[in-house]
Design an enzyme around this catalytic site. Structure first.
Site, PDB file in Angstrom:
ATOM      1  N   THR A 230       3.571  -1.191  16.029  1.00  0.00           N
ATOM      2  CA  THR A 230       3.304  -2.453  15.340  1.00  0.00           C
ATOM      3  C   THR A 230       3.264  -3.635  16.309  1.00  0.00           C
ATOM      4  O   THR A 230       3.911  -3.603  17.364  1.00  0.00           O
ATOM      5  CB  THR A 230       4.421  -2.692  14.292  1.00  0.00           C
ATOM      6  OG1 THR A 230       4.290  -3.997  13.758  1.00  0.00           O
ATOM      7  CG2 THR A 230       5.818  -2.560  14.899  1.00  0.00           C
ATOM      8  N   ASP A 231       2.568  -4.684  15.900  1.00  0.00           N
ATOM      9  CA  ASP A 231       2.555  -5.922  16.704  1.00  0.00           C
ATOM     10  C   ASP A 231       3.907  -6.642  16.649  1.00  0.00           C
ATOM     11  O   ASP A 231       4.171  -7.532  17.463  1.00  0.00           O
ATOM     12  CB  ASP A 231       1.422  -6.857  16.255  1.00  0.00           C
ATOM     13  CG  ASP A 231       1.496  -7.289  14.798  1.00  0.00           C
ATOM     14  OD1 ASP A 231       2.429  -6.857  14.077  1.00  0.00           O
ATOM     15  OD2 ASP A 231       0.627  -8.072  14.367  1.00  0.00           O
ATOM     16  N   GLU A 232       4.762  -6.251  15.684  1.00  0.00           N
ATOM     17  CA  GLU A 232       6.037  -6.972  15.521  1.00  0.00           C
ATOM     18  C   GLU A 232       6.969  -6.786  16.717  1.00  0.00           C
ATOM     19  O   GLU A 232       7.912  -7.548  16.888  1.00  0.00           O
ATOM     20  CB  GLU A 232       6.747  -6.541  14.230  1.00  0.00           C
ATOM     21  CG  GLU A 232       5.906  -6.821  13.010  1.00  0.00           C
ATOM     22  CD  GLU A 232       6.686  -6.907  11.711  1.00  0.00           C
ATOM     23  OE1 GLU A 232       7.928  -6.955  11.740  1.00  0.00           O
ATOM     24  OE2 GLU A 232       6.033  -6.926  10.655  1.00  0.00           O
TER      25      GLU A 232
ATOM     26  N   TYR B  96      13.831  -3.727  11.813  1.00  0.00           N
ATOM     27  CA  TYR B  96      12.616  -2.899  11.805  1.00  0.00           C
ATOM     28  C   TYR B  96      11.906  -2.960  13.151  1.00  0.00           C
ATOM     29  O   TYR B  96      11.643  -1.933  13.782  1.00  0.00           O
ATOM     30  CB  TYR B  96      11.663  -3.351  10.686  1.00  0.00           C
ATOM     31  CG  TYR B  96      10.256  -2.819  10.862  1.00  0.00           C
ATOM     32  CD1 TYR B  96       9.977  -1.453  10.730  1.00  0.00           C
ATOM     33  CD2 TYR B  96       9.186  -3.671  11.198  1.00  0.00           C
ATOM     34  CE1 TYR B  96       8.687  -0.960  10.920  1.00  0.00           C
ATOM     35  CE2 TYR B  96       7.902  -3.184  11.392  1.00  0.00           C
ATOM     36  CZ  TYR B  96       7.662  -1.836  11.249  1.00  0.00           C
ATOM     37  OH  TYR B  96       6.386  -1.334  11.444  1.00  0.00           O
TER      38      TYR B  96
ATOM     39  N   LYS C  77      11.291  -0.096  16.045  1.00  0.00           N
ATOM     40  CA  LYS C  77       9.958   0.311  16.504  1.00  0.00           C
ATOM     41  C   LYS C  77       9.839   0.084  18.017  1.00  0.00           C
ATOM     42  O   LYS C  77       9.244   0.898  18.730  1.00  0.00           O
ATOM     43  CB  LYS C  77       8.856  -0.462  15.759  1.00  0.00           C
ATOM     44  CG  LYS C  77       8.672  -0.087  14.303  1.00  0.00           C
ATOM     45  CD  LYS C  77       8.243   1.346  14.056  1.00  0.00           C
ATOM     46  CE  LYS C  77       6.813   1.651  14.444  1.00  0.00           C
ATOM     47  NZ  LYS C  77       6.392   3.018  14.021  1.00  0.00           N
TER      48      LYS C  77
HETATM   49  P1  NAD Z   1       4.909   3.677   4.730  1.00  0.00           P
HETATM   50  O1  NAD Z   1       6.309   3.186   4.550  1.00  0.00           O
HETATM   51  O2  NAD Z   1       3.908   3.426   3.675  1.00  0.00           O
HETATM   52  O3  NAD Z   1       4.936   5.260   4.958  1.00  0.00           O
HETATM   53  C1  NAD Z   1       5.891   5.895   5.763  1.00  0.00           C
HETATM   54  C2  NAD Z   1       5.806   7.398   5.519  1.00  0.00           C
HETATM   55  O4  NAD Z   1       6.747   8.042   6.392  1.00  0.00           O
HETATM   56  C3  NAD Z   1       6.177   7.801   4.085  1.00  0.00           C
HETATM   57  O5  NAD Z   1       5.300   8.794   3.622  1.00  0.00           O
HETATM   58  C4  NAD Z   1       7.588   8.366   4.221  1.00  0.00           C
HETATM   59  O6  NAD Z   1       7.913   9.347   3.263  1.00  0.00           O
HETATM   60  C5  NAD Z   1       7.537   8.952   5.624  1.00  0.00           C
HETATM   61  N1  NAD Z   1       8.861   9.026   6.240  1.00  0.00           N
HETATM   62  C6  NAD Z   1       9.801   8.040   6.320  1.00  0.00           C
HETATM   63  N2  NAD Z   1      10.905   8.501   6.930  1.00  0.00           N
HETATM   64  C7  NAD Z   1      10.647   9.794   7.279  1.00  0.00           C
HETATM   65  C8  NAD Z   1      11.385  10.785   7.961  1.00  0.00           C
HETATM   66  N3  NAD Z   1      12.640  10.556   8.402  1.00  0.00           N
HETATM   67  N4  NAD Z   1      10.821  11.993   8.156  1.00  0.00           N
HETATM   68  C9  NAD Z   1       9.557  12.252   7.722  1.00  0.00           C
HETATM   69  N5  NAD Z   1       8.812  11.351   7.043  1.00  0.00           N
HETATM   70  C10 NAD Z   1       9.350  10.126   6.835  1.00  0.00           C
HETATM   71  O7  NAD Z   1       4.436   3.105   6.126  1.00  0.00           O
HETATM   72  P2  NAD Z   1       3.009   2.590   6.584  1.00  0.00           P
HETATM   73  O8  NAD Z   1       2.849   1.181   6.194  1.00  0.00           O
HETATM   74  O9  NAD Z   1       2.007   3.590   6.200  1.00  0.00           O
HETATM   75  O10 NAD Z   1       3.213   2.621   8.178  1.00  0.00           O
HETATM   76  C11 NAD Z   1       2.967   3.816   8.902  1.00  0.00           C
HETATM   77  C12 NAD Z   1       3.243   3.563  10.372  1.00  0.00           C
HETATM   78  O11 NAD Z   1       2.415   2.508  10.845  1.00  0.00           O
HETATM   79  C13 NAD Z   1       4.675   3.131  10.669  1.00  0.00           C
HETATM   80  O12 NAD Z   1       5.070   3.748  11.870  1.00  0.00           O
HETATM   81  C14 NAD Z   1       4.586   1.623  10.834  1.00  0.00           C
HETATM   82  O13 NAD Z   1       5.568   1.152  11.708  1.00  0.00           O
HETATM   83  C15 NAD Z   1       3.207   1.493  11.434  1.00  0.00           C
HETATM   84  N6  NAD Z   1       2.510   0.216  11.166  1.00  0.00           N
HETATM   85  C16 NAD Z   1       2.383  -0.241   9.887  1.00  0.00           C
HETATM   86  C17 NAD Z   1       1.654  -1.410   9.653  1.00  0.00           C
HETATM   87  C18 NAD Z   1       1.455  -1.953   8.253  1.00  0.00           C
HETATM   88  O14 NAD Z   1       0.915  -3.043   8.095  1.00  0.00           O
HETATM   89  N7  NAD Z   1       1.845  -1.252   7.203  1.00  0.00           N
HETATM   90  C19 NAD Z   1       1.078  -2.098  10.726  1.00  0.00           C
HETATM   91  C20 NAD Z   1       1.245  -1.597  12.026  1.00  0.00           C
HETATM   92  C21 NAD Z   1       1.944  -0.427  12.223  1.00  0.00           C
HETATM   93  O1  DAU Z   2       2.599  -6.732  11.541  1.00  0.00           O
HETATM   94  C1  DAU Z   2       2.633  -5.385  11.191  1.00  0.00           C
HETATM   95  C2  DAU Z   2       3.716  -5.152  10.169  1.00  0.00           C
HETATM   96  O2  DAU Z   2       3.243  -5.676   8.940  1.00  0.00           O
HETATM   97  C3  DAU Z   2       4.089  -3.690   9.999  1.00  0.00           C
HETATM   98  O3  DAU Z   2       4.629  -3.223  11.209  1.00  0.00           O
HETATM   99  C4  DAU Z   2       5.101  -3.510   8.862  1.00  0.00           C
HETATM  100  O4  DAU Z   2       5.365  -2.135   8.660  1.00  0.00           O
HETATM  101  C5  DAU Z   2       4.498  -4.099   7.604  1.00  0.00           C
HETATM  102  O5  DAU Z   2       5.435  -4.020   6.548  1.00  0.00           O
HETATM  103  C6  DAU Z   2       4.094  -5.556   7.832  1.00  0.00           C
HETATM  104  O6  DAU Z   2       5.261  -6.389   8.005  1.00  0.00           O
HETATM  105  P1  DAU Z   2       5.364  -7.845   7.334  1.00  0.00           P
HETATM  106  O7  DAU Z   2       6.774  -8.194   7.210  1.00  0.00           O
HETATM  107  O8  DAU Z   2       4.455  -8.794   8.032  1.00  0.00           O
HETATM  108  O9  DAU Z   2       4.695  -7.500   5.889  1.00  0.00           O
HETATM  109  P2  DAU Z   2       5.092  -7.913   4.391  1.00  0.00           P
HETATM  110  O10 DAU Z   2       3.961  -7.480   3.530  1.00  0.00           O
HETATM  111  O11 DAU Z   2       6.468  -7.481   4.049  1.00  0.00           O
HETATM  112  O12 DAU Z   2       5.076  -9.494   4.470  1.00  0.00           O
HETATM  113  C7  DAU Z   2       3.924 -10.205   4.887  1.00  0.00           C
HETATM  114  C8  DAU Z   2       4.282 -11.690   4.926  1.00  0.00           C
HETATM  115  O13 DAU Z   2       4.474 -12.156   3.588  1.00  0.00           O
HETATM  116  C9  DAU Z   2       5.580 -12.007   5.659  1.00  0.00           C
HETATM  117  O14 DAU Z   2       5.444 -13.232   6.344  1.00  0.00           O
HETATM  118  C10 DAU Z   2       6.618 -12.130   4.538  1.00  0.00           C
HETATM  119  C11 DAU Z   2       5.785 -12.677   3.386  1.00  0.00           C
HETATM  120  N1  DAU Z   2       6.200 -12.287   2.030  1.00  0.00           N
HETATM  121  C12 DAU Z   2       6.375 -10.953   1.785  1.00  0.00           C
HETATM  122  C13 DAU Z   2       6.746 -10.520   0.524  1.00  0.00           C
HETATM  123  C14 DAU Z   2       6.955  -9.045   0.250  1.00  0.00           C
HETATM  124  C15 DAU Z   2       6.328 -13.235   1.030  1.00  0.00           C
HETATM  125  O15 DAU Z   2       6.134 -14.447   1.266  1.00  0.00           O
HETATM  126  N2  DAU Z   2       6.679 -12.797  -0.224  1.00  0.00           N
HETATM  127  C16 DAU Z   2       6.898 -11.487  -0.513  1.00  0.00           C
HETATM  128  O16 DAU Z   2       7.253 -11.163  -1.677  1.00  0.00           O
END
Ligand code: NAD
Ligand code: DAU
Length: 359
Positions: free
Chosen positions: A136-138, A162, A166
């Protein structure tokens, strides 16, 4: 035929990636999906492909080294694509330990099992094997509002449990590459949106709440900025990095699509109003009056913005789906999958669908 071991394939990005890969490669690849089915894992996301001969689901925790080693022992794995993680920042603030467990220790198990399976007696690795760690970019921390971007060379400065977990997992992958010359890549991606996203994350939460006339919670002043990328573009980037990228390199993946949270919420409301038919009873519920400012997230990062120059120049990847189009596709998907959302919000997806699958 290449065999993929995908971790976390029942989650949001993992399931989109599996769909993308079968659309692209059809019967030229085999995918083994290993997922623990935590609250974020939903096998319903994969019901369209679950009966394919070249797809297998294994219910296992990535921290369980015996289970993971068994998969490597029984299959000649060519590619690992490692998505499995705890992914929600708010949950990490409430309960950090499981993030360290899965994201750090789970990644260590994945790396070690792949290393053991792929390493030759002389310490080199079987040719052609590759591990891609999805990050992630975080990990880069927070940018100021008035400029700057995250590059692959930006120092790590995670703030939430988180992003710290990561960052720890990225460091382990880097250590395996530096110490053992382990064949891997890391991708650091910005915020994804699209089908199958769990409604704890901003975009599906806002779509779902608005359609039910529920409050739309905005943390702090609503001016935090995220860089939004349509999930299919991320899936494509992962495949391109693994097949065309230079081994041992990190690639940043981003949408060049920075928006304040309040702008995202307003766009969703306007798009819902545009897309809902006049006689649809939900139309009257969708309103900007639902926007409710609430207490800020602790340690809330102000701005994320990826510079995807390296992946564009070296590999030719660029985000194909513009936000205006992507958000319409996403909303249309949630309209067509009301039952999916209903089963997720009620918890039924865990009671019925996931229960059918045993390890
Ligand atoms: P998600 O939470 O939707 O899915 C995570 C999956 O991993 C689920 O299916 C869960 O059951 C499985 N999982 C969790 N713990 C586990 C364990 N101990 N063993 C096996 N499986 C397990 O997540 P996502 O949003 O699809 O993100 C996927 C990946 O991409 C993550 O590594 C996250 O850090 C990364 N990522 C997410 C975003 C985003 O915006 N969602 C952006 C950049 C990177
Ligand atoms: O940047 C990549 C990341 O993006 C991933 O690595 C994470 O897995 C993914 O969850 C996401 O993280 P964020 O914290 O940026 O996403 P989230 O959707 O939780 O929140 C997006 C923005 O919106 C953040 O600034 C918090 C805000 N927010 C979120 C929720 C759930 C609100 O203002 N209200 C809300 O109810």
């Amino acid at each position: 035929m290449r065999t993929y071991l995908v971790t976390g394939g029942a989650g949001f990005i993992g399931s989109n990636y599996i769909h993308y890969m079968f659309r692209k490669y059809d019967n030229e690849i085999r995918i083994i999906n290993v997922d623990a089915l935590t609250y974020a894992g939903n096998l319903e996301n994969l019901k369209d492909i679950e009966n394919r001969d070249n797809y297998t689901f294994v219910k296992a925790n990535i921290c369980d080294k015996e289970a993971i080693a068994k998969i490597f022992a029984e299959n000649d794995i060519d590619r690992v694509v490692h998505f499995a993680a705890e992914s929600h920042v708010d949950r990490s603030i409430r309960n950090p330990e499981v993030f360290v467990q899965t994201n750090v220790l789970g990644t260590a198990v994945m790396l070690n099992c792949a290393k053991n399976a792929w390493e030759l007696p002389d310490g080199t690795f079987k040719p052609g094997k590759k591990f891609l760690h999805v990050s992630t970019d975080e990990v880069y921390g927070s940018l100021s509002e008035d400029g700057g971007y995250f590059y692959e060379t930006t120092p790590y400065a995670p703030h939430s449990p988180y992003s710290a977990s990561k960052a720890g997992s990225d460091m382990l992958v880097k250590a395996y590459m530096d110490t053992y010359h382990f064949p891997a890549n890391i991708t650091n991606c910005s915020n994804n949106y699209g089908p199958y996203q769990f409604p704890e994350k901003l975009i599906p939460l806002i779509i779902n709440n608005a359609l039910h006339g529920k409050k739309l919670p905005v943390y702090g002043d609503g001016k935090n900025v995220r860089d939004w990328l349509y999930v299919e573009d991320h899936a494509k980037a992962i495949d391109m990095v693994q097949e065309q990228g230079r081994l041992f390199e990190t690639y940043n993946v981003g949408g060049h699509n920075e928006k304040q949270n309040i702008q995202i919420i307003e766009i969703i409301i306007e798009t819902l109003q545009e897309m809902l038919a006049d006689d649809d009873p939900r139309k009257a519920l969708v309103s900007k009056d639902l926007i409710t400012y609430v207490a800020d997230r602790k340690g809330h990062d102000r701005r994320y913005a990826i510079a995807p120059d390296k992946i564009k120049e070296e590999i030719g990847w660029y985000p194909e789906t513009m936000f205006k189009e992507g958000i319409k596709k996403t909303i249309a998907w949630y309209f067509e999958h009301e039952d999916w959302m209903e089963r997720v919000t009620s918890g039924d997806y865990q009671k019925y669908y996931n229960e059918m699958y045993k390890a």
